[in-house]
Design a protein around this motif. Sequence first.
Motif, PDB file in Angstrom:
ATOM      1  N   ARG A 177       0.072   1.929 -12.400  1.00 56.07           N
ATOM      2  CA  ARG A 177       0.519   0.914 -11.433  1.00 56.07           C
ATOM      3  C   ARG A 177      -0.706   0.372 -10.724  1.00 56.07           C
ATOM      4  O   ARG A 177      -1.346   1.080  -9.966  1.00 56.07           O
ATOM      5  CB  ARG A 177       1.450   1.564 -10.404  1.00 56.07           C
ATOM      6  N   ILE A 178      -1.025  -0.871 -10.969  1.00 51.25           N
ATOM      7  CA  ILE A 178      -2.299  -1.393 -10.468  1.00 51.25           C
ATOM      8  C   ILE A 178      -2.077  -2.415  -9.358  1.00 51.25           C
ATOM      9  O   ILE A 178      -1.180  -3.255  -9.429  1.00 51.25           O
ATOM     10  CB  ILE A 178      -3.121  -2.034 -11.607  1.00 51.25           C
ATOM     11  N   MET A 179      -2.923  -2.303  -8.357  1.00 51.39           N
ATOM     12  CA  MET A 179      -2.880  -3.208  -7.210  1.00 51.39           C
ATOM     13  C   MET A 179      -3.977  -4.256  -7.330  1.00 51.39           C
ATOM     14  O   MET A 179      -5.125  -3.922  -7.650  1.00 51.39           O
ATOM     15  CB  MET A 179      -3.101  -2.382  -5.938  1.00 51.39           C
ATOM     16  N   GLY A 230     -11.716  -7.056  -3.691  1.00 50.81           N
ATOM     17  CA  GLY A 230     -11.266  -6.016  -4.612  1.00 50.81           C
ATOM     18  C   GLY A 230     -12.152  -5.807  -5.831  1.00 50.81           C
ATOM     19  O   GLY A 230     -12.039  -4.795  -6.495  1.00 50.81           O
ATOM     20  N   ALA A 255      -6.795  -5.895 -13.603  1.00 48.19           N
ATOM     21  CA  ALA A 255      -5.512  -5.199 -13.491  1.00 48.19           C
ATOM     22  C   ALA A 255      -4.736  -5.281 -14.803  1.00 48.19           C
ATOM     23  O   ALA A 255      -4.225  -4.282 -15.300  1.00 48.19           O
ATOM     24  CB  ALA A 255      -4.705  -5.803 -12.348  1.00 48.19           C
ATOM     25  N   PRO A 299      -1.941   6.966  -5.652  1.00 51.54           N
ATOM     26  CA  PRO A 299      -2.030   5.855  -6.616  1.00 51.54           C
ATOM     27  C   PRO A 299      -2.073   6.380  -8.050  1.00 51.54           C
ATOM     28  O   PRO A 299      -2.411   7.538  -8.280  1.00 51.54           O
ATOM     29  CB  PRO A 299      -3.346   5.171  -6.263  1.00 51.54           C
ATOM     30  N   PHE A 302      -5.892  -6.435  -4.864  1.00 49.83           N
ATOM     31  CA  PHE A 302      -6.038  -6.461  -3.410  1.00 49.83           C
ATOM     32  C   PHE A 302      -6.234  -7.875  -2.886  1.00 49.83           C
ATOM     33  O   PHE A 302      -6.721  -8.754  -3.592  1.00 49.83           O
ATOM     34  CB  PHE A 302      -7.201  -5.568  -2.980  1.00 49.83           C
ATOM     35  N   ASN A 319       0.818  -1.218   0.000  1.00 53.04           N
ATOM     36  CA  ASN A 319       0.000   0.000   0.000  1.00 53.04           C
ATOM     37  C   ASN A 319       0.847   1.262   0.000  1.00 53.04           C
ATOM     38  O   ASN A 319       0.464   2.269  -0.582  1.00 53.04           O
ATOM     39  CB  ASN A 319      -0.940   0.005   1.208  1.00 53.04           C
TER      40      ASN A 319
END
Lengths: 261, 257
Positions: free
Chosen positions: A90-92, A98, A158, A86, A94, A63
């Motif tokens: 750049r993708i998270m 999510g 993502a 964010p 989760f 995070n």
Amino acid sequence: MAAEATIPLSSRKAKLQMRDVSFAFERDGKSIPVLDKISLDIGDGEFVCVVGPSGCGKSTLLNVMAGFLSPTTGMVAINGETVRRPDPRRIMVFQDHGVFPWLTVEGNIEFGISGLSTAERKERVAHYVQMVRLQGFEHTYPPDLSGGMKQRLQVARALAMNPDVLYLDEPFGALDAITRVMMRSELLRIWQAERRTIIFVTHDVDEAVQLADRIVVLSSRPARIQDVHSVDIPHPRNISSSGYLQHRDDLLQKIGLAYSA
Amino acid sequence: MPVRFLKRLGQFRPVIFIATLIALWQVVIRQVPGQLLPGPLQVLRGMRDLLQHGLILKYIVASLFRVTWGFLLALITAVPLGLTVGWYRRGEMALNPLVQLLRPISPLAWIPIAILWFGVGDLSAIFLIFVGCFFPLLLTAMSAVHNIPAVYVNVGRNFGLPPAAFVLRVLYPAVAPRLILASRITLGLAWLVVVAAEMIAVNSGLGFLIIDARNAGNRYDLVVAGMIIIGIIGLLLDQAMRALERVKSFRWGYSEE
Ligand SMILES: Nc1ncnc2c1ncn2[C@@H]1O[C@H](COP(=O)(O)OP(=O)(O)OP(=O)(O)O)[C@@H](O)[C@H]1O
Ligand SMILES: [Mg+2]
């Protein structure tokens, strides 16, 4: 591919730099330290796994890297630029919950690419639906998917963004063993084909040794970097080769140390 | 087939139940001396009278008109305000004492003020319904924002949505199930308020019908007929709102709890 993997890490351009990053949650007036002076450079196109005991701060670390949390001290930079928030490049993925339950599988994958033309969007959706093996579920809502399917959907969403950095927080934890193996090789294939930088949190040592260029071992909370372990076996990795087993044993030993520290 | 017959019978259970109640009503009315209630037949005749006059339709439309406007005005003011204030917690801290003070005041307590401001007429009734709906909707919107899982907000931020798109594509759908539920309950409340408001603040509508039937000749058959109509319309309104809860993109909000 093999040539690519043998380039020494030190000669790669640093994509992500962390300098003395500490982080503490404030709760009820008390400060709970979670990250303790973490410094780490991650090369462009590198695949880094993060392992560590449960609750040590792995999700928090991601995070902070991704800009959802600001470090209490220290700094994070990507391409030399300080990360402050964010960014869609750049993708998270989760750890859980999510996906948006109010959108179908298709709606979720399309979520970030509404700027594309309809044809292009449909094509990407079809491509990633196929990749994560959700064909036939395009119009299904997440409450009707299994935990593993939801997680694959998040990965598809993502990837559809074409991010240059992908943060994955135990993405395959909820999958059955067979799907997990398939998803790993799929992820490796994408990574080798498109050379994205991937930072992957897992608690599974085998997963880390199979995937990573380097494995960052965190201590228990507050997390410090206990060790950084390089895995220099080219892909595809033979999980019964002696080299592989050696790495696995080394890592287990380091983690054992980390867990007792 | 007796089994199938029983099953058929089961489907009609509510009908049979109501029919029994009406029969019982008739019996009791016959037995008890003095005027307890008009009997079902009288009420039925009363209803026919109302329908023949055509007045009833006008009154139903009048009541629905007031409820619709009062409710919609509350919805389009309370929800955006509640969402905004809930999102910026400082705003909530500023507004909360006032809301907590005004909320327990029955909307009916506002009747004198409504008449003072708007006179006897539609506006007064609409205002009362607005007041009755505003606070529950405001509080729901505020708490709905607090309860949005952080991960949805984070995903929205990650995908780089500009503020308007963020509200439309993340915030709003995330709170929609709660708001729909609250809207259904609030609309029921509005239907309660309109009847009371029409007894005092206006000269038409179903509430007026009831009080007028009593005042102008003790027509209790019309009173009960009016009550039944109010009940049926309230039920239909509730059913209509429930249909919204079954929409697929809202359903997640109800199934998980
Ligand atoms: N919002 C929060 N407020 C306060 N403390 C928190 C918060 N989120 C996490 N923590 C604490 O921070 C520590 C690290 O949490 P984190 O989620 O990063 O662990 P993790 O390594 O990802 O664990 P797991 O392997 O179980 O996913 C935990 O001790 C947790 O209790
Ligand atoms: Mg975690």
